[in-house]
Design an enzyme around this catalytic site. Structure first.
Site, PDB file in Angstrom:
ATOM      1  N   GLY A  50      -3.628  32.905  52.959  1.00 36.07           N
ATOM      2  CA  GLY A  50      -3.111  32.134  51.839  1.00 36.07           C
ATOM      3  C   GLY A  50      -4.035  30.976  51.514  1.00 36.07           C
ATOM      4  N   GLY A  51      -3.669  29.797  51.985  1.00 34.66           N
ATOM      5  CA  GLY A  51      -4.385  28.569  51.624  1.00 34.66           C
ATOM      6  C   GLY A  51      -5.895  28.648  51.761  1.00 34.66           C
TER       7      GLY A  51
ATOM      8  N   GLY B  23       1.697  28.715  55.676  1.00 31.77           N
ATOM      9  CA  GLY B  23       1.520  27.455  54.952  1.00 31.77           C
ATOM     10  C   GLY B  23       1.936  26.230  55.745  1.00 31.77           C
TER      11      GLY B  23
ATOM     12  N   SER C 139      -1.407  30.771  58.315  1.00 29.61           N
ATOM     13  CA  SER C 139      -2.308  29.660  58.638  1.00 29.61           C
ATOM     14  C   SER C 139      -3.594  30.115  59.333  1.00 29.61           C
ATOM     15  CB  SER C 139      -1.586  28.603  59.466  1.00 29.61           C
ATOM     16  OG  SER C 139      -0.510  28.041  58.721  1.00 29.61           O
TER      17      SER C 139
ATOM     18  N   GLU D 258       3.362  38.636  59.195  1.00 34.10           N
ATOM     19  CA  GLU D 258       3.271  37.230  58.819  1.00 34.10           C
ATOM     20  C   GLU D 258       4.518  36.489  59.304  1.00 34.10           C
ATOM     21  OE1 GLU D 258       0.421  36.640  55.285  1.00 34.10           O
ATOM     22  OE2 GLU D 258       2.400  37.017  54.475  1.00 34.10           O
TER      23      GLU D 258
ATOM     24  N   GLU E 156       7.826  34.875  50.749  1.00 38.17           N
ATOM     25  CA  GLU E 156       8.288  34.025  49.630  1.00 38.17           C
ATOM     26  C   GLU E 156       9.096  34.846  48.627  1.00 38.17           C
ATOM     27  OE1 GLU E 156       4.414  32.401  48.760  1.00 38.17           O
ATOM     28  OE2 GLU E 156       4.479  31.350  50.677  1.00 38.17           O
TER      29      GLU E 156
ATOM     30  N   HIS F  16       6.299  39.927  50.357  1.00 39.86           N
ATOM     31  CA  HIS F  16       5.867  38.651  50.933  1.00 39.86           C
ATOM     32  C   HIS F  16       7.117  37.822  51.253  1.00 39.86           C
ATOM     33  CE1 HIS F  16       4.135  34.649  51.284  1.00 39.86           C
ATOM     34  NE2 HIS F  16       3.000  35.265  51.560  1.00 39.86           N
TER      35      HIS F  16
ATOM     36  N   ASN G 136      -4.443  35.797  49.352  1.00 40.30           N
ATOM     37  CA  ASN G 136      -3.270  35.670  48.475  1.00 40.30           C
ATOM     38  C   ASN G 136      -3.340  34.289  47.822  1.00 40.30           C
ATOM     39  OD1 ASN G 136      -0.783  35.473  47.280  1.00 40.30           O
ATOM     40  ND2 ASN G 136       0.389  35.457  49.191  1.00 40.30           N
ATOM     41  N   TRP G 137      -3.731  34.278  46.563  1.00 42.57           N
ATOM     42  CA  TRP G 137      -3.899  32.986  45.870  1.00 42.57           C
ATOM     43  C   TRP G 137      -2.564  32.374  45.457  1.00 42.57           C
ATOM     44  CZ3 TRP G 137      -8.495  33.807  41.853  1.00 42.57           C
ATOM     45  CH2 TRP G 137      -9.657  34.114  42.564  1.00 42.57           C
ATOM     46  N   LYS G 138      -1.502  33.125  45.554  1.00 43.51           N
ATOM     47  CA  LYS G 138      -0.164  32.659  45.146  1.00 43.51           C
ATOM     48  C   LYS G 138      -0.213  32.086  43.720  1.00 43.51           C
ATOM     49  CE  LYS G 138       0.827  31.823  49.977  1.00 43.51           C
ATOM     50  NZ  LYS G 138       1.682  31.205  50.959  1.00 43.51           N
TER      51      LYS G 138
HETATM   52  C1  PEP Z   1       0.475  33.933  53.046  1.00 46.78           C
HETATM   53  O1  PEP Z   1       1.115  33.343  52.196  1.00 46.78           O
HETATM   54  O2  PEP Z   1       0.443  35.159  53.039  1.00 46.78           O
HETATM   55  C2  PEP Z   1      -0.212  33.145  54.060  1.00 46.78           C
HETATM   56  C3  PEP Z   1      -0.590  33.748  55.144  1.00 46.78           C
HETATM   57  O3  PEP Z   1      -0.400  31.803  53.771  1.00 46.78           O
HETATM   58  P1  PEP Z   1      -1.217  30.738  54.664  1.00 46.78           P
HETATM   59  O4  PEP Z   1      -2.500  31.409  55.105  1.00 46.78           O
HETATM   60  O5  PEP Z   1      -1.456  29.588  53.758  1.00 46.78           O
HETATM   61  O6  PEP Z   1      -0.345  30.406  55.832  1.00 46.78           O
END
Ligand code: PEP
Length: 255
Positions: free
Chosen positions: A236-237, A176, A215, A170, A98, A96, A9-11
């Protein structure tokens, strides 16, 4: 046997140049990983470019969100499931945390989008997760059950899950933040989700892929993916670095 799946997920990150560079590095790095499904979910404005960039590879592309109306029509700023398909998407992330926290998406809206995505021909990835205070007060299972039941209450939701839809657990406190659920914490919730699916309809529990997100990094993916009910990850990141993302995909193959 569930096929492992890792989605990035590049957001709201990247540029035309960085998207091309990331895919150019990722393609050769995952070329030999035939045993895992891999997808990237760029910002909608880069989807067409990324679909083009991944051609010739097994990397699929997904959207990060979709409109709750099938359209076409007067829904300024929205992107329909049909448009995502038209661009070449296979997947779409739905609900998600967010979207839930920052844009007010409630369980009913998320469930409606989930069904709409599947009925349009996309594979929806349904995100579920509890807040830190909900975990600390012992409400994790109640929150997950509420979010999941909103989908299971709709015949189209059950059909989607019986077909090919994916769930991502999640925990919001792990997204994040650098905090990761321990493999056992994650496994416990994954097992709970699977039991609830099974209780809803016989056979549903075993077939649905349940990803872990929060994470996940190259150095902790292996221990998470080794758990019985964790079928891969929503990243994500770490999905913004080709080498890290490829290493996470490799961990899913080695499960
Ligand atoms: C996400 O936003 O779906 C996610 C899992 O982010 P991160 O891996 O950065 O925690």
């Amino acid at each position: 046997m569930r096929r492992p799946f890792v989605a990035g997920n590049w957001k709201m990150n990247g540029s035309k140049a960085s998207a091309d560079a990331l895919i150019a590095e990722l393609k050769p790095a995952v070329a030999s990983l035939a045993a895992v499904d891999i997808a990237v979910c760029p910002s909608a404005v880069y989807i067409a470019q990324v679909v083009n960039a991944v051609s010739g590879s097994a990397i699929a592309v997904g959207g990060q969100n979709l409109c709750d109306q099938a359209g076409p029509g007067a829904f300024t700023g929205e992107i329909s499931a049909a448009m995502l398909l038209d661009l070449g998407c296979r997947y779409v992330i739905v609900g998600h945390s967010e979207r839930r926290a920052l844009y007010g998406e409630d369980d009913a809206l998320v469930a409606a989008k989930f069904v709409l995505a599947h009925e349009a021909g996309l594979v929806p990835i349904l995100c579920l997760g509890e807040l830190l205070e909900e975990r600390q007060s012992g409400a994790t299972e109640a929150v997950i059950a509420r979010q999941l039941d909103a989908v299971l209450a709709l015949p189209g939701g059950v059909r989607a899950l019986a077909d090919n839809a994916v769930i991502a657990y999640e925990p919001v406190w792990a997204i994040g933040t650098g905090l990761t659920a321990s493999p056992q914490q994650a496994q416990d919730v994954h097992a709970f989700i699977r039991q609830r699916l099974q209780a809803s309809q016989a056979g549903l529990g075993e077939g649905v892929r349940i990803l872990y997100g929060g994470s996940v990094k190259a150095d902790n993916a292996g221990e998470l993916f080794a758990m019985t009910d964790i079928d891969g990850g929503l990243i994500g990141g770490a999905s913004l670095q080709a080498n890290d993302f490829a290493a996470i995909c490799l961990s899913a193959v080695e499960k």
